[in-house]
Design a protein around this motif. Sequence first.
Motif, PDB file in Angstrom:
ATOM      1  N   ASP A 164       0.186  -7.688   6.565  1.00 41.61           N
ATOM      2  CA  ASP A 164       1.279  -8.532   6.086  1.00 41.61           C
ATOM      3  C   ASP A 164       1.282  -8.654   4.568  1.00 41.61           C
ATOM      4  N   ASP A 165       2.341  -9.277   4.061  1.00 47.55           N
ATOM      5  CA  ASP A 165       2.506  -9.411   2.619  1.00 47.55           C
ATOM      6  C   ASP A 165       1.398 -10.253   1.990  1.00 47.55           C
ATOM      7  N   ALA A 166       0.911 -11.259   2.712  1.00 44.80           N
ATOM      8  CA  ALA A 166      -0.137 -12.115   2.157  1.00 44.80           C
ATOM      9  C   ALA A 166      -1.388 -11.308   1.821  1.00 44.80           C
ATOM     10  N   ALA A 167      -1.780 -10.405   2.730  1.00 49.04           N
ATOM     11  CA  ALA A 167      -2.956  -9.568   2.474  1.00 49.04           C
ATOM     12  C   ALA A 167      -2.697  -8.588   1.343  1.00 49.04           C
ATOM     13  N   LEU A 168      -1.494  -8.033   1.294  1.00 48.56           N
ATOM     14  CA  LEU A 168      -1.164  -7.089   0.229  1.00 48.56           C
ATOM     15  C   LEU A 168      -1.121  -7.767  -1.136  1.00 48.56           C
ATOM     16  N   VAL A 169      -0.535  -8.963  -1.184  1.00 49.70           N
ATOM     17  CA  VAL A 169      -0.455  -9.701  -2.458  1.00 49.70           C
ATOM     18  C   VAL A 169      -1.851 -10.075  -2.943  1.00 49.70           C
ATOM     19  N   LYS A 170      -2.697 -10.563  -2.044  1.00 54.19           N
ATOM     20  CA  LYS A 170      -4.064 -10.924  -2.426  1.00 54.19           C
ATOM     21  C   LYS A 170      -4.813  -9.708  -2.957  1.00 54.19           C
ATOM     22  N   LYS A 171      -4.675  -8.580  -2.272  1.00 49.71           N
ATOM     23  CA  LYS A 171      -5.353  -7.363  -2.717  1.00 49.71           C
ATOM     24  C   LYS A 171      -4.826  -6.915  -4.073  1.00 49.71           C
ATOM     25  N   LEU A 172      -3.534  -7.000  -4.261  1.00 49.30           N
ATOM     26  CA  LEU A 172      -2.933  -6.587  -5.532  1.00 49.30           C
ATOM     27  C   LEU A 172      -3.437  -7.448  -6.686  1.00 49.30           C
ATOM     28  N   LEU A 173      -3.426  -8.768  -6.508  1.00 51.26           N
ATOM     29  CA  LEU A 173      -3.816  -9.672  -7.589  1.00 51.26           C
ATOM     30  C   LEU A 173      -5.313  -9.606  -7.881  1.00 51.26           C
ATOM     31  N   ASP A 174      -6.114  -9.269  -6.880  1.00 51.71           N
ATOM     32  CA  ASP A 174      -7.571  -9.253  -7.067  1.00 51.71           C
ATOM     33  C   ASP A 174      -8.087  -7.938  -7.645  1.00 51.71           C
ATOM     34  N   THR A 175      -7.260  -6.901  -7.687  1.00 53.95           N
ATOM     35  CA  THR A 175      -7.773  -5.580  -8.065  1.00 53.95           C
ATOM     36  C   THR A 175      -7.056  -4.959  -9.256  1.00 53.95           C
TER      37      THR A 175
END
Length: 286
Positions: A164-175
Amino acid sequence: MHDLVSCMHELRFGRSPATMALVPHGGGAGGSATMAMPMLTADNYTVWAIKAQAILDVHTVWEAVAPGDAAVNARKDKMVCALLLGALPEDVLLQVSAKLTAREVWDSLKVRFVGADRVRAASLGTLRGEFDRMKMADGEELDVYGGRLAAMAARYANLGETLDDAALVKKLLDTVPDRLFPVVAGIKQFHDVTTMAFDEALGRLRAFDERVRRRGQDGGGRGGEQLLMTAAQWAARESTRRCSGRRRRAQRGVGERRQQAQALLQVRGARALPGTQQRGICVYRV
């Protein structure tokens, strides 16, 4: 082989096996339309399945593969069967030629390229590990990295899972790299990242990155300066500031006492009062 021959009669010969003329079910004013079905290879199943489903859906025959509770139209079933068989390499075609329906052909291909439940679970575990290790490489464009994350979501969907978008957004912001940390901090502070769309987060990062690049190219102001300090840098700065303040206050106090003594000694007509010079104390009277 009778089913294979029946399905292949739906193809319009004289064309490339991957290009077929489709006649929408029930006719229509537009008549026939030419649509190219992509050829399936050993390593493009995910992309092939997405394109094949879109082509079948636009011609309203996808329901032959996923009918739900409705009965399957026999003509649509033959049409889909013909399209799928025409997009297969010879070795795969021979393996699925005995399948009776388009649904069976599609499921057979999915099991072959995606795997049964046990293989699917192993593939999903490998995919999760690959996702956890993903990070933006040095010199990689933000759009390219965003595309890699979006492709990972498609691979999850192909295995029956949802990224989902929540996992993608978290991964994007953390990396993302450190140069984007200021906007990442702002997004996390002022927005709910659990409900933010992936495209929105990527767009905010892209806008900030473009502004930083433009300021760097123009040579403007503080484009290349450090915007934030580490905890150690901040503590050292505060310690230096406190020491400087104490030195200034001490110097100011010495100067004031010196000025007072000089003013006292320069008083004209001063004389010592008799009987007051005791214990090193001298009192003057003007």
